[in-house]
Design an enzyme around this catalytic site. Structure first.
Site, mmCIF file in Angstrom:
data_model
loop_
_atom_site.group_PDB
_atom_site.id
_atom_site.type_symbol
_atom_site.label_atom_id
_atom_site.label_comp_id
_atom_site.label_asym_id
_atom_site.label_seq_id
_atom_site.Cartn_x
_atom_site.Cartn_y
_atom_site.Cartn_z
ATOM 1 C CG HIS A 96 -2.126 0.879 1.334
ATOM 2 N ND1 HIS A 96 -1.922 2.315 1.261
ATOM 3 C CD2 HIS A 96 -3.255 1.025 0.705
ATOM 4 C CE1 HIS A 96 -2.806 3.267 1.007
ATOM 5 N NE2 HIS A 96 -3.752 2.163 0.862
ATOM 6 C CD GLU A 166 -5.465 1.535 -2.840
ATOM 7 O OE1 GLU A 166 -6.542 1.457 -2.537
ATOM 8 O OE2 GLU A 166 -4.531 1.569 -2.165
HETATM 9 P P1 PGA Z 1 -9.727 5.998 0.752
HETATM 10 O O1 PGA Z 1 -8.380 4.894 0.728
HETATM 11 O O2 PGA Z 1 -10.870 4.954 -0.172
HETATM 12 O O3 PGA Z 1 -9.952 6.472 1.936
HETATM 13 O O4 PGA Z 1 -9.085 7.022 -0.392
HETATM 14 C C1 PGA Z 1 -8.043 3.923 -0.243
HETATM 15 C C2 PGA Z 1 -7.082 3.138 0.310
HETATM 16 O O5 PGA Z 1 -6.012 3.829 0.740
HETATM 17 O O6 PGA Z 1 -6.847 1.923 -0.004
#
Ligand code: PGA
Length: 254
Positions: A96, A166
């Site tokens: 992440h 992401e």
């Molecule tokens: P968010 O986070 O939906 O709050 O933008 C997503 C993530 O970091 O996995």
């Protein structure tokens, strides 16, 4: 997995504060998940809640947000994949951007992906560029991220691989700052092309691609339908059972 390979994962990050709140949120999510026929739901709580939530999980799977790639030894503060798996984790978020920002390297990530998959835990590999540029350098960046993260993973393990795209520019922002469905579609094709080049097209087409970054009931439908992806990795909204329930419904009906 249920038959349709649809998947929505909630990443609770460092929330909530106590097990009572965790159970309350989890049970409300479970109620919504019970109604779904084609969508798999997984929640990744802080690891200290995993065992208790597993006792009440039913239609919701549990995952971890992190682990260390060694199995045991002098690593103060770390937890191995087997500890988390034995506590009930079936999924593991790996790489992440918030962990990369704390110093996690491609090398560490590649070890984690390989260890999780070897132990039969579904690896949710997070990738995504910090920002986009007009020259398309971010595509090269993404390609390197994926190739590096999978450098230690043999083809025989990729059935349990999940890619969460992401983009860092979209995480923790407003609903309207998330990716568009059209851009997501391009990224999903691009990601599958990278995987196909590494492992062969036939075996990689079914690897689920999720989108994460400010997913909400406001933007989810466009992203999943136009993006032609399998689901979402949801941060903040996964702590709000009502909003998360709406995202689940959108994934189910898309
Ligand atoms: P968010 O986070 O939906 O709050 O933008 C997503 C993530 O970091 O996995």
């Amino acid at each position: 997995m249920k038959k349709d390979n649809r998947l929505v994962i909630g990443n609770w990050k460092m929330n909530p504060e106590d097990i009572e709140s965790a159970k309350r949120i989890f049970l409300s999510i479970r109620k919504q998940a019970e109604k779904l026929r084609r969508t798999n739901v997984a929640i990744c709580p802080p690891s200290v809640f995993i065992r208790d939530l597993c006792k009440i999980k039913q239609d919701v799977s549990i995952g971890c947000q992190n682990f260390f790639y060694e199995y045991s030894g002098p690593y103060t503060g770390e937890e191995s994949i087997l500890m988390l798996k034995n506590a009930g984790a079936e999924y593991a978020i790996i790489g992440h951007s918030e962990r990369r920002a704390l110093g996690e390297t491609d090398e560490m990530i590649s070890k984690k992906v390989s260890v999780a998959l070897k132990e039969g835990v579904k690896a949710v590999l997070c990738v995504g560029e910090g920002e986009r540029d007009d020259d398309g350098n971010y595509l090269e960046f993404l390609k390197n991220q994926i190739r590096n993260a999978l450098s230690k993973t043999q083809k025989k393990y990729i059935d349990d691989l999940i890619i969460a795209y992401e983009p860092v520019w979209a995480i923790g922002k407003k609903d309207e700052d998330a990716i568009t469905g059209r851009d997501m579609h391009e990224m999903s094709i691009f990601i599958h092309k990278i995987l196909a080049d590494m492992y062969g097209a036939g075996d990689t087409l079914s690897i689920p691609v999720l989108y994460g970054g400010s997913v909400s009931s406001f933007n989810a439908e466009g992203i999943i339908k136009e993006g032609e992806i399998e689901g979402f990795l949801v941060g903040r909204q996964s702590l709000d059972p009502e909003s998360f329930g709406q995202v689940l419904k959108i994934a189910e009906e898309a």
